[in-house]
Write a protein that holds these residues in place. Sequence first.
Motif, PDB file in Angstrom:
ATOM      1  N   PRO A 351       9.048   9.430   2.088  1.00 33.16           N
ATOM      2  CA  PRO A 351       9.076   8.128   3.240  1.00 33.16           C
ATOM      3  C   PRO A 351      10.266   8.683   4.042  1.00 33.16           C
ATOM      4  O   PRO A 351      11.164   9.124   3.601  1.00 33.16           O
ATOM      5  N   LYS A 352      10.270   7.838   5.344  1.00 31.37           N
ATOM      6  CA  LYS A 352      11.133   8.094   6.440  1.00 31.37           C
ATOM      7  C   LYS A 352      12.505   7.961   5.836  1.00 31.37           C
ATOM      8  O   LYS A 352      13.481   8.643   6.082  1.00 31.37           O
ATOM      9  N   SER A 409      -3.756   3.815   4.766  1.00 27.44           N
ATOM     10  CA  SER A 409      -2.289   3.291   4.179  1.00 27.44           C
ATOM     11  C   SER A 409      -0.918   3.241   5.376  1.00 27.44           C
ATOM     12  O   SER A 409      -0.605   2.333   5.179  1.00 27.44           O
ATOM     13  N   GLU A 410      -1.121   4.265   6.091  1.00 24.61           N
ATOM     14  CA  GLU A 410      -0.103   4.242   7.436  1.00 24.61           C
ATOM     15  C   GLU A 410      -0.349   2.879   8.162  1.00 24.61           C
ATOM     16  O   GLU A 410       0.722   2.076   8.717  1.00 24.61           O
ATOM     17  N   GLU A 415       3.023   3.316   1.242  1.00 22.77           N
ATOM     18  CA  GLU A 415       3.374   4.647   1.194  1.00 22.77           C
ATOM     19  C   GLU A 415       2.623   5.245  -0.035  1.00 22.77           C
ATOM     20  O   GLU A 415       2.568   4.955  -0.991  1.00 22.77           O
ATOM     21  N   LYS A 416       2.133   6.358   0.659  1.00 22.51           N
ATOM     22  CA  LYS A 416       1.216   7.244  -0.332  1.00 22.51           C
ATOM     23  C   LYS A 416       2.216   8.032  -1.081  1.00 22.51           C
ATOM     24  O   LYS A 416       3.074   8.804  -0.627  1.00 22.51           O
ATOM     25  N   TYR A 486       8.520  12.622  -4.213  1.00 21.47           N
ATOM     26  CA  TYR A 486       9.053  11.237  -4.422  1.00 21.47           C
ATOM     27  C   TYR A 486       7.897  10.529  -5.138  1.00 21.47           C
ATOM     28  O   TYR A 486       6.783  10.481  -4.884  1.00 21.47           O
TER      29      TYR A 486
END
Length: 553
Positions: A351-352, A409-410, A415-416, A486
């Motif tokens: 994630p960003k 998802s986006e 968050e994938k 993650y």
Amino acid sequence: MMAEQNDHYQADILVVDDTPDNLRLLIRILQKQGYKVRPVTNGLSALEAIQSSPPDLILLDIMMPDLDGYELCQKLKAEPQFSQIPIIFLSALEEGINKAKAFEVGGADYITKPFQMKEVLARVSNQLAVRSLQIQLQEKNQKLTEQNVQLHQEIAERRQVEMETRLLLRATQAISKSEDFESAIDLILRLICETIEWNLGEAWIPSSDGQFLKCALGSYASDLSFSEFRQTSCQLIFQPGVGMPGRIWLGQQSEWIDDVSTAPEQVFLRSQIAANVGLKAAFGVPILAENQVLAVLIFYRDKNLECQPRLLELVSAVATQLGALIQRKQAEESLRLQQKQTERLLLNILPKPIAERLQKEQKLIADHFDEVSVLFADLVGFTEFSARKTPTQLVEILNGIFCEFDRLSESHGLEKIKTIGDAYMVVGGLPTAREDHGRAIALLALEMQSALTQFNLKIGESFQLRIGIHSGSVVAGIIGISKFSYDLWGDTVNVASRMESNGMPGKIQVTGATYERLKEQFIFEERGIIEVKGKGKMLTYWLIGEESIKILS
């Protein structure tokens, strides 16, 4: 020079007199006062004694055989090394005209015979004092002259250094502000020409294939009269070793030509045009980076000038600086591209907000989230399907399905987390908390089913999804060092996974916790109580669709 203190006498005095009594008297008077006395009886002997060792003072009789006092004095005053020795004339003659002649030939003083001891000592002491002052004054003048010369040299040197420093500083600033190589060269040509007061500057750059030099667009000319020369430059190319640019390119060394207008054609191709426009002196330097010539700078002036090594060194320093800065700019640009690629890669797996934290060298990333919704989805029948497909076909179909899931998802801001074989995991409510995480996950689940139906129609297959959803708290963080990822941990993750594995193909199974959050927004069907590994009996529901119409009682 006056005698030093450690010579044990005050001064060296030469006494010239052909009368023995006078000599004895003067010797006694002077030695008693601490003077060194050298007596001679005639002018020729005096001349030899003076040439052998110049005295500090001469007491000189006028009337002597062979060479009288006047003649000896004239000879001494004509010689620079003896001209400053003070001479006191001795004579019993009448004063008047004789004294005048003594002063005319260079005498410093005059004592008449018979001598008065006090007068002799006073006049000797006075002349020695005057001579000493003269020597001190000469030494001071000489020192001041040397200091003045040195000062002028230091001022000139300082001005030169200031000019060089100013040029280097302005060159650095100009290069730093330049957007590209061409504009940097244009600024540098102008800056150098204006600083060193030369008339024309041009640059030659290698062609894209490195086979020849061509004239760069950027240039500087102090006068429009040089336009003919400049136009000719734009039409020329130089092979390595050919012409002034080619020689500098091949040898990677600076070059100076005193007068290009008279140089042979093989040395300078445009000598006739240079003569027409009035260009004479020329020099060139290469711009180097890692032993590669980026460009060749050449400058011209309307005067015939011999090689100036310091000027070559100065412009070479600017060229070196230009090469280093250009190389640094290229490295910085390459680094920026690499950083962008790294950021894109990080954003593909993280994630960003997590990627940004990781780039700030935060070693350990682990966060607790009280409220999230976790979704697991599995492609039912894909294992059997893979047995009858080639690896390429298998990956191509799976990639097509998961890419569509990624897009969905986006679009919902979810968050994938990962894919495991033919399983897909996604979460809502992290890394940035949001209140509608359950709704977003539920909408995604429904859209994933619709998307898979459309995909089946497209490829002629009958895949089904088994989806499980649960809501609760989790811990999220990065694991691993090189191939990090993650991921999520906690009971919520385990229960969501059990909802998927205990579900049915084509169905979306949710827990009671998720149902309670969404029952006013979606249509559910109670499945009943099922046995869940590690949890025991649980009441679960099937998610049917979105509650789009409110029924008013």
